[in-house]
Structures are given as C-alpha cells and as structure tokens.
Design a protein around this motif. Structure first.
Motif, PDB file in Angstrom:
ATOM      1  N   ASP A 155       0.809  -1.221   0.000  1.00 42.24           N
ATOM      2  CA  ASP A 155       0.000   0.000   0.000  1.00 42.24           C
ATOM      3  C   ASP A 155       0.843   1.273   0.000  1.00 42.24           C
ATOM      4  O   ASP A 155       0.298   2.381  -0.063  1.00 42.24           O
ATOM      5  CB  ASP A 155      -0.946   0.014   1.202  1.00 42.24           C
ATOM      6  N   MET A 156       2.165   1.137   0.040  1.00 42.14           N
ATOM      7  CA  MET A 156       3.025   2.311  -0.005  1.00 42.14           C
ATOM      8  C   MET A 156       3.256   2.738  -1.458  1.00 42.14           C
ATOM      9  O   MET A 156       3.416   1.878  -2.333  1.00 42.14           O
ATOM     10  CB  MET A 156       4.364   2.027   0.680  1.00 42.14           C
ATOM     11  N   PRO A 157       3.294   4.043  -1.740  1.00 43.85           N
ATOM     12  CA  PRO A 157       3.375   4.500  -3.138  1.00 43.85           C
ATOM     13  C   PRO A 157       4.635   4.057  -3.871  1.00 43.85           C
ATOM     14  O   PRO A 157       4.612   3.883  -5.095  1.00 43.85           O
ATOM     15  CB  PRO A 157       3.291   6.029  -3.024  1.00 43.85           C
ATOM     16  N   TRP A 158       5.745   3.855  -3.170  1.00 43.79           N
ATOM     17  CA  TRP A 158       6.988   3.441  -3.826  1.00 43.79           C
ATOM     18  C   TRP A 158       7.000   1.938  -4.139  1.00 43.79           C
ATOM     19  O   TRP A 158       7.940   1.441  -4.739  1.00 43.79           O
ATOM     20  CB  TRP A 158       8.211   3.818  -3.003  1.00 43.79           C
ATOM     21  N   GLU A 159       5.929   1.235  -3.740  1.00 44.41           N
ATOM     22  CA  GLU A 159       5.814  -0.176  -4.064  1.00 44.41           C
ATOM     23  C   GLU A 159       4.902  -0.418  -5.275  1.00 44.41           C
ATOM     24  O   GLU A 159       4.722  -1.544  -5.720  1.00 44.41           O
ATOM     25  CB  GLU A 159       5.285  -0.961  -2.860  1.00 44.41           C
ATOM     26  N   LYS A 160       4.325   0.647  -5.816  1.00 45.23           N
ATOM     27  CA  LYS A 160       3.423   0.510  -6.958  1.00 45.23           C
ATOM     28  C   LYS A 160       4.199   0.078  -8.206  1.00 45.23           C
ATOM     29  O   LYS A 160       5.272   0.587  -8.494  1.00 45.23           O
ATOM     30  CB  LYS A 160       2.730   1.849  -7.220  1.00 45.23           C
ATOM     31  N   ILE A 161       3.636  -0.874  -8.933  1.00 42.05           N
ATOM     32  CA  ILE A 161       4.256  -1.334 -10.174  1.00 42.05           C
ATOM     33  C   ILE A 161       3.635  -0.590 -11.350  1.00 42.05           C
ATOM     34  O   ILE A 161       2.413  -0.529 -11.485  1.00 42.05           O
ATOM     35  CB  ILE A 161       4.090  -2.852 -10.345  1.00 42.05           C
ATOM     36  N   ILE A 162       4.503  -0.003 -12.183  1.00 38.41           N
ATOM     37  CA  ILE A 162       4.050   0.743 -13.350  1.00 38.41           C
ATOM     38  C   ILE A 162       4.699   0.172 -14.598  1.00 38.41           C
ATOM     39  O   ILE A 162       5.635  -0.616 -14.519  1.00 38.41           O
ATOM     40  CB  ILE A 162       4.397   2.243 -13.220  1.00 38.41           C
ATOM     41  N   LYS A 163       4.192   0.584 -15.764  1.00 38.65           N
ATOM     42  CA  LYS A 163       4.802   0.165 -17.024  1.00 38.65           C
ATOM     43  C   LYS A 163       5.859   1.172 -17.407  1.00 38.65           C
ATOM     44  O   LYS A 163       5.602   2.361 -17.490  1.00 38.65           O
ATOM     45  CB  LYS A 163       3.737   0.094 -18.105  1.00 38.65           C
ATOM     46  N   ILE A 164       7.089   0.692 -17.595  1.00 35.58           N
ATOM     47  CA  ILE A 164       8.180   1.561 -18.056  1.00 35.58           C
ATOM     48  C   ILE A 164       8.362   1.324 -19.562  1.00 35.58           C
ATOM     49  O   ILE A 164       8.787   0.247 -19.952  1.00 35.58           O
ATOM     50  CB  ILE A 164       9.497   1.270 -17.315  1.00 35.58           C
TER      51      ILE A 164
END
Length: 380
Positions: free
Chosen positions: A371-380
């Motif tokens: 739930d921490m924002p730096w753990e979010k997975i995004i598409k690079i």
C-alpha cells in the motif's frame, strides 16, 4: 555453489524501534496539520526517560509529549520495573528550528536560482541512497529479510491478540537462508528472542513460538530436519525495552531496508520529512529498482542516486543488475532518466510524500508493503 545469508528484524517494542516510531508519529502529526512542515526529529529512550530532540519548522504546533506517551502505550509498555511505563516516564523536549543555512538551499535549488529551467526544492543534504529489488519473493525483497519481517510482525500479533500469553513488547528475529546458485533453497537457522513476563515457563514459550509463529509464517517446504531453532537462547528475557538497552532513532537502518543484502547509503529514515533525500531518495530508488525488475529488465537490480545539498538534480545515477539484465545497463539508465523525475520536488510529487503516512512505514521494513506508493508497479 551453496552459501548462507542472514538478516534480522525486530519488533515495534525493540528500544530502537520504539524511538523510530515516536519520531515518525511526531512527523505525521506535523504533516497532518502542515503539509510543508520541515521535521528532523530524533528520539532517545533510556531508563524511565524519553528525550525528543531535533529541528522542526512549522506553522502549526502539536502536543509532542502526548504523542510520546500514547505511542509507548500503543506498543504495550506499562511496566517501569521490566521496561518502561507510559504513565510515569519522564519526557524531555529539546526542539529548535531548521538552520537558515540549510533552509536557503532547500527552499529553492541552485538550478532555479541560476535560471536553468529547473523549478524544484534543493536536496536537504548531500549523500547517496540505494534502492534494491529481486524477484526471489512476491514482495521483490531478499528472502532472509522478507521472512524476518514476517516473523517479527507475527511475534507482535500473537502478543497483542493474546495467542501466546506472557509476552512483552521487546523482541528480535534472525533468519539464515541457504542459497544454491543464487536461488533460496531452505532455511538453515531461525533465531527468535522474545521478552516475557517473570512467571513464563521457557519450555512452554519455546513450544508455542515454534507452533504459533514459525510454523504459521515459514513455508513448510523451506524447513527440514537440519533446520536449527534458537528460541530465547539465553534462557531468560524479562528485562527489556529501554530499561534493558537504550533506544535511539535511526539505529536500525539495515533492518529498515534490505537486511544487508544490498548496499546502504548510511542515512536513516524515521523522523525526517520528504525534503530529506536520505528518506525520499531511498524510497525513489526502491521504486525504480522494483519496477526495473517487475518490467522484466532484470531479475535483480541495485540503484544508487547521489545528491549535493541545495542542488535539485542528482549528481550521479548508478545501476547494477548483477548480470541478470535482459537489456544493456546503459539503456536502463536511459529509461530511468526519461521516466523518472529525480529532483526532490519531482520525487515528492511522484510518490505523494506530503501525506502523514510515515508511521505506517516504521516497523517491519520500509519496503515490501504493497500500500506504499513506492511499491506501486508501473509500465516503463
């Protein structure tokens, strides 16, 4: 090739973690009232006494003593003879404002002052930060620290829920994992030291900890007949908390990060607002490293970013994928530069760091919590 690697975690009642928690609770209280507050809050806890010191600049005021006592109570400390009592301990405050020499570099970066097209706060200090990720666990963390945190958290849960009677808040966990060709294969050793009340029978406690903590948390396939267990190996752990050992904010930096599996820049996290790149830079480095792995560019990735005080852009970016990369590392660096704003203002905006979220990070690792924002997975 086989090798062993060990990491440790501690409970929220460990004296150092007690201090980290107090510092982060104070930070959150200020950010709740003033999102632009500058906080660098340090806590020391010893026999019957807590000292809060540091630099805080804010338009609002909070009741720091009340936060200290409430935090100690929530953790479960109420016995001055065994650890510390939230009702009777002394609370001393020694707070000043941020140095104007530091503030002048943070308020407006060197690039902005020189009209170089960068509108950002400057870094609050010089220093280097590391981020790391590996695909060996679902949390993208090394298995030794991943399991250590889960065991330490469970040790606190069984105490607070009354699943195991007679436990007190202080405790430590250590896990040794056997790797074969860089892949975790089995648990070699588990060490758990749990503070307990005077009348607890050690043999009963050892049995309950193995049944209700270890066997609940550790996958059965990782345990075998050769796994070693050391539960309260000294035979007694009654005196604990700040009475057994002085606590200090920022002393568990390896517990907070990757358990020694990756490098560390040396800066602590707790009690620091996001203009301090020791904290925000390390969060951003983790965010990038995790997404490099999650996007399939490497199985393991370590990133270093470094800053100069008062300057917005990092002075260097370093990437090491330990030979697991699927594209050249210079291309990974190019993707980082193209996709991530590494100025202090950019990091704060990307990760939404002005919110009072920091007491959620304090215990059982700053990384791996989905739930921490730096753990979010995004598409690079």
């Amino acid at each position: 090739m086989k090798r062993l690697f060990t990491s440790e975690s501690v409970t929220e009642g460990h004296p150092d973690k007690l201090c980290d928690t107090i510092s982060d609770k104070i930070l959150d209280a200020y950010l709740k009232e003033d999102s632009l507050a500058r906080v660098a809050c340090e806590t020391v806890a010893g026999k019957g006494q807590v000292v809060v010191t540091g630099e805080i600049t804010s338009k609002k005021e909070v009741n720091i003593e009340e936060i200290v006592r409430q935090t100690i109570k929530e953790i479960g400390y109420d016995n001055a003879f065994a650890d510390i009592d939230y009702r009777t301990c002394k609370v001393l405050l020694n707070i000043s404002k941020q140095s104007p020499d530091i503030a002048i570099g943070v308020d407006k970066s060197l690039e902005e002052k020189e009209n170089k097209g960068v509108e950002s706060e400057g870094a609050g200090d010089q220093g280097m930060m590391f981020g790391f990720a590996t695909d060996e666990t679902r949390a993208f963390l090394p298995m030794p620290i991943y399991l250590s945190h889960k065991l330490a958290k469970r040790l606190t849960e069984v105490r607070k829920l009354g699943v195991i009677k007679g436990l007190r808040p202080d405790g430590k966990v250590q896990v040794t994992v056997e790797y074969e060709d860089e892949v975790p294969k089995r648990i070699d050793t588990i060490v758990i030291s749990a503070q307990h009340e005077e009348n607890v029978l050690l043999e009963d406690l050892k049995k309950e900890i193995k049944e209700k903590i270890i066997n609940v948390i550790v996958p059965k396939e990782l345990l075998d007949d050769e796994t070693k267990y050391f539960i309260n190996p000294t035979g007694r752990f009654v005196i604990g908390g700040p009475l057994g050992d002085t606590g200090l904010t920022g002393r568990k930096i390896i517990v907070d990060t990757y358990g020694g599996f990756a490098r560390h820049g040396g800066g602590a996290f707790s009690g620091k607002d996001p203009t301090k790149v020791d904290r925000s830079g390390a969060y951003m480095a983790r965010y990038i490293a995790k997404n490099i792995v999650a996007n399939g560019y490497a199985k393991k990735c370590e990133i270093q970013i470094a800053y100069s005080i008062g300057v917005a852009k990092p002075v260097s970016i370093y990437v090491d994928t330990f030979g697991t990369n699927t594209i050249p590392e210079n291309e990974i660096i190019k993707k980082i530069e193209e996709n991530f704003d590494l100025t202090p203002t950019g990091i704060i905006k990307t990760l939404n760091l002005r919110n009072p979220i920091y007491s959620k990070t304090t215990n059982y690792g700053h990384f791996g919590k989905e739930d921490m924002p730096w753990e979010k997975i995004i598409k690079i």
